[in-house]
Design a protein around this motif. Structure first.
Motif, short mmCIF file in Angstrom:
data_model
loop_
_atom_site.label_atom_id
_atom_site.label_comp_id
_atom_site.label_asym_id
_atom_site.label_seq_id
_atom_site.Cartn_x
_atom_site.Cartn_y
_atom_site.Cartn_z
N GLY A 10 0.77 -1.10 -0.07
CA GLY A 10 -0.12 -0.16 -0.05
C GLY A 10 0.95 1.35 0.03
O GLY A 10 1.92 1.29 -0.61
N GLY A 11 0.52 2.14 0.64
CA GLY A 11 1.09 3.42 0.79
C GLY A 11 2.52 3.49 1.37
O GLY A 11 3.42 4.11 0.69
N HIS A 12 2.77 2.58 2.35
CA HIS A 12 4.18 2.40 2.82
C HIS A 12 5.18 1.98 1.85
O HIS A 12 6.19 2.57 1.91
CB HIS A 12 3.91 1.60 4.23
CG HIS A 12 3.17 2.11 5.16
ND1 HIS A 12 3.67 3.03 6.09
CD2 HIS A 12 1.84 1.70 5.46
CE1 HIS A 12 2.68 3.26 6.99
NE2 HIS A 12 1.70 2.39 6.60
N LEU A 13 4.63 0.90 1.11
CA LEU A 13 5.60 0.61 0.03
C LEU A 13 5.85 1.54 -0.97
O LEU A 13 6.83 1.80 -1.70
CB LEU A 13 5.12 -0.80 -0.46
CG LEU A 13 5.94 -1.58 -1.59
CD1 LEU A 13 7.44 -1.67 -1.21
CD2 LEU A 13 5.19 -2.71 -2.09
N ALA A 14 4.90 2.29 -1.52
CA ALA A 14 4.95 3.20 -2.60
C ALA A 14 5.84 4.49 -2.21
O ALA A 14 6.75 4.89 -2.74
CB ALA A 14 3.46 3.58 -2.77
N GLU A 15 5.57 4.87 -0.97
CA GLU A 15 6.45 5.84 -0.16
C GLU A 15 8.10 5.24 -0.44
O GLU A 15 8.79 6.19 -0.99
CB GLU A 15 6.35 6.27 1.19
CG GLU A 15 5.02 7.12 1.24
CD GLU A 15 4.64 7.53 2.58
OE1 GLU A 15 5.44 8.47 3.13
OE2 GLU A 15 3.90 7.09 3.36
N LEU A 16 8.22 4.26 0.42
CA LEU A 16 9.61 3.63 0.12
C LEU A 16 10.25 3.63 -1.03
O LEU A 16 11.46 4.18 -1.36
CB LEU A 16 9.79 2.52 1.24
CG LEU A 16 11.34 2.10 1.26
CD1 LEU A 16 12.16 3.06 2.09
CD2 LEU A 16 11.14 0.96 2.46
N HIS A 17 9.41 3.09 -2.06
CA HIS A 17 9.98 3.01 -3.32
C HIS A 17 10.31 4.10 -3.96
O HIS A 17 11.33 4.34 -4.59
CB HIS A 17 8.93 2.32 -4.12
CG HIS A 17 9.46 2.04 -5.61
ND1 HIS A 17 9.16 2.68 -6.70
CD2 HIS A 17 9.82 0.67 -6.18
CE1 HIS A 17 9.56 2.22 -7.67
NE2 HIS A 17 10.08 1.15 -7.33
N ASP A 18 9.54 5.29 -3.75
CA ASP A 18 9.85 6.72 -4.29
C ASP A 18 10.96 7.32 -3.66
O ASP A 18 11.67 7.96 -4.28
CB ASP A 18 8.61 7.32 -4.27
CG ASP A 18 7.63 7.32 -5.51
OD1 ASP A 18 7.73 5.96 -6.02
OD2 ASP A 18 6.80 7.78 -5.93
N LEU A 19 11.04 7.12 -2.26
CA LEU A 19 12.13 7.66 -1.56
C LEU A 19 13.64 6.98 -1.89
O LEU A 19 14.74 7.83 -1.61
CB LEU A 19 11.84 7.58 -0.08
CG LEU A 19 10.85 8.42 0.61
CD1 LEU A 19 10.57 8.24 1.87
CD2 LEU A 19 11.18 10.12 0.52
N VAL A 20 13.66 5.62 -2.02
CA VAL A 20 14.94 5.44 -2.39
C VAL A 20 16.22 6.06 -3.30
O VAL A 20 17.17 6.21 -2.65
CB VAL A 20 14.75 3.85 -2.72
CG1 VAL A 20 16.41 3.10 -3.25
CG2 VAL A 20 14.33 2.92 -1.47
N PRO A 21 15.36 6.39 -4.37
CA PRO A 21 16.63 7.34 -5.07
C PRO A 21 17.03 8.60 -4.47
O PRO A 21 18.13 8.81 -4.54
CB PRO A 21 15.76 7.62 -6.45
CG PRO A 21 14.61 6.55 -6.40
CD PRO A 21 14.29 6.11 -5.23
N ARG A 22 16.18 9.02 -3.66
CA ARG A 22 16.48 10.36 -2.82
C ARG A 22 17.51 10.03 -1.70
O ARG A 22 18.17 10.97 -0.99
CB ARG A 22 15.45 11.20 -2.37
CG ARG A 22 14.62 11.65 -3.62
CD ARG A 22 13.18 12.31 -3.25
NE ARG A 22 13.32 13.30 -2.24
CZ ARG A 22 12.58 13.59 -1.64
NH1 ARG A 22 11.41 13.38 -1.73
NH2 ARG A 22 12.72 14.61 -0.74
N LEU A 23 17.58 8.70 -1.33
CA LEU A 23 18.42 8.32 -0.08
C LEU A 23 19.74 8.07 -0.56
O LEU A 23 20.87 8.18 0.33
CB LEU A 23 17.71 7.25 0.56
CG LEU A 23 16.46 7.17 1.26
CD1 LEU A 23 15.97 5.60 1.51
CD2 LEU A 23 16.27 8.10 2.34
N GLY A 24 20.37 7.91 -1.64
CA GLY A 24 21.65 7.89 -2.15
C GLY A 24 22.00 6.32 -1.78
O GLY A 24 23.32 6.25 -1.62
N VAL A 25 21.11 5.50 -1.58
CA VAL A 25 21.46 4.11 -1.38
C VAL A 25 22.45 3.39 -2.41
O VAL A 25 21.62 3.14 -3.33
CB VAL A 25 20.41 3.40 -0.77
CG1 VAL A 25 20.81 1.96 -0.49
CG2 VAL A 25 19.82 3.76 0.57
N GLN A 26 23.76 3.07 -2.44
CA GLN A 26 24.29 2.74 -3.31
C GLN A 26 24.79 1.29 -3.41
O GLN A 26 25.15 0.53 -4.21
CB GLN A 26 25.57 3.58 -3.50
CG GLN A 26 25.52 4.73 -3.74
CD GLN A 26 24.98 5.22 -5.01
OE1 GLN A 26 25.14 4.71 -6.06
NE2 GLN A 26 24.02 6.30 -5.20
#
Length: 313
Positions: A10-26
């Motif tokens: 739901g929303g929790h997964l959608a948020e994390l999926h969209d946030l990952v590129p902004r976290l700079g996780v390499q």
């Protein structure tokens, strides 16, 4: 370093999926979530661990996820856990903290005035880093990181669309229906329109023809892209889906007083996105045909470059 990305569907997964590129996780990333059409479509091609689903205030489900978390973490593969909730975050953070893993909890955008129950629970764990998407309640250990809705803005259409194709998305929660809104839409939506009805657990007398409990994620995304108007409950995942499809959706909050959710966080969400102009916020019994025309006269687009989420890597 291998990062474990944990979120309920739901929303929790959608948020994390969209946030990952902004976290700079390499580093290498592995997802933990529930098995659903959304997760299978959204995370296609990525490494995913499915755990038992847990719904709101579901103690038994949280315990099952705790057992799964201990099994996932016992091999020593992971060094960091990032989550946007909900209860599955606490289930994974408990054993992760005991193993000395770095834990980062990003509170959902639905929580405009303070942390959720899960947020309060994980805040009691030592060394867990906590992030809010609203500067107004960033205090103590809660730091402001930015908003999932940064970078979006409403734009008037040069020419309003005729309302001939409509998507109705009432969420897929198994415990909570939204009959007030569905009954209103059956009366208000034009009968000649082509309508995709995704109603979840909602049932009313005279159900619309073609109503479906769930629609596969990819099909829903395509339908939203082709629609003239989107009407949705005030979930953060629904808002993100409509915004990505270019819609200023008619956005209707569930209310606890009617047994439509566990609390009124959707009311807060509708107020916040209405303030940003990203949705047309309405109450369930107040949606009108004029609202359809107004929603069809706007779009939502990206503006500028989105700043990285301010978190402690």
């Amino acid at each position: 370093m291998t990062t474990l990305l944990v979120a309920s569907t739901g929303g929790h997964l959608a948020e994390l999926h969209d946030l990952v590129p902004r976290l700079g996780v390499q580093d290498d990333c592995v997802w933990v979530t529930f098995d659903s059409p959304q997760s299978r479509s959204l995370l296609d091609g990525q490494e995913v661990i499915h755990v038992p689903p847990a719904s709101s205030r579901d103690v038994a489900g949280a315990v099952r996820d705790l057992v799964a978390a201990r099994r996932v973490l016992c091999g020593g593969r992971f060094r960091r856990v990032i989550s946007t909730g909900a209860s599955v975050a606490a289930s994974f953070f408990l054993p992760a903290v005991r193993r000395g893993l770095a834990c980062h909890y990003i509170e959902s955008a639905t929580r405009t005035e303070g942390p959720s129950l899960t947020g309060r629970l994980v805040a009691g764990l030592p060394r867990t880093r906590l992030y809010t998407q609203y500067p107004a309640w960033a205090r103590g250990r809660w730091r402001y990181g930015g908003s999932i809705f940064d970078g979006y803005a409403p734009l008037p259409r040069p020419k309003p669309r005729p309302v001939s194709r409509i998507v109705v998305a009432l969420g897929t929660h198994e415990r909570f229906g939204f009959p007030r809104l569905l009954a209103r839409l059956v009366d208000v939506l034009p009968r000649e329109a082509e309508i995709l009805w995704q109603v979840g657990a909602t049932e009313v007398p005279g159900m619309p023809a073609g109503a479906r409990r769930q629609v596969p994620y990819a099909e829903m995304q395509q339908a939203m892209r082709e629609a003239d108007v989107v009407v949705t409950h005030a979930g953060v995942g629904s808002a993100l889906a409509a915004i990505r499809a270019g819609h200023r959706a008619i956005y209707v909050p569930r209310r606890r007083a009617y047994g439509e959710h566990v609390d009124d966080h959707q009311v807060e969400m509708a107020r916040e996105l209405g303030r940003r102009g990203l949705v047309l916020a309405r109450e369930a019994d107040a949606v009108t045909a004029e609202d359809l025309a107004q929603a069809a006269s706007w779009t939502v687009g990206t503006v500028g470059s989105v700043v990285p989420f301010r978190w402690a890597a």
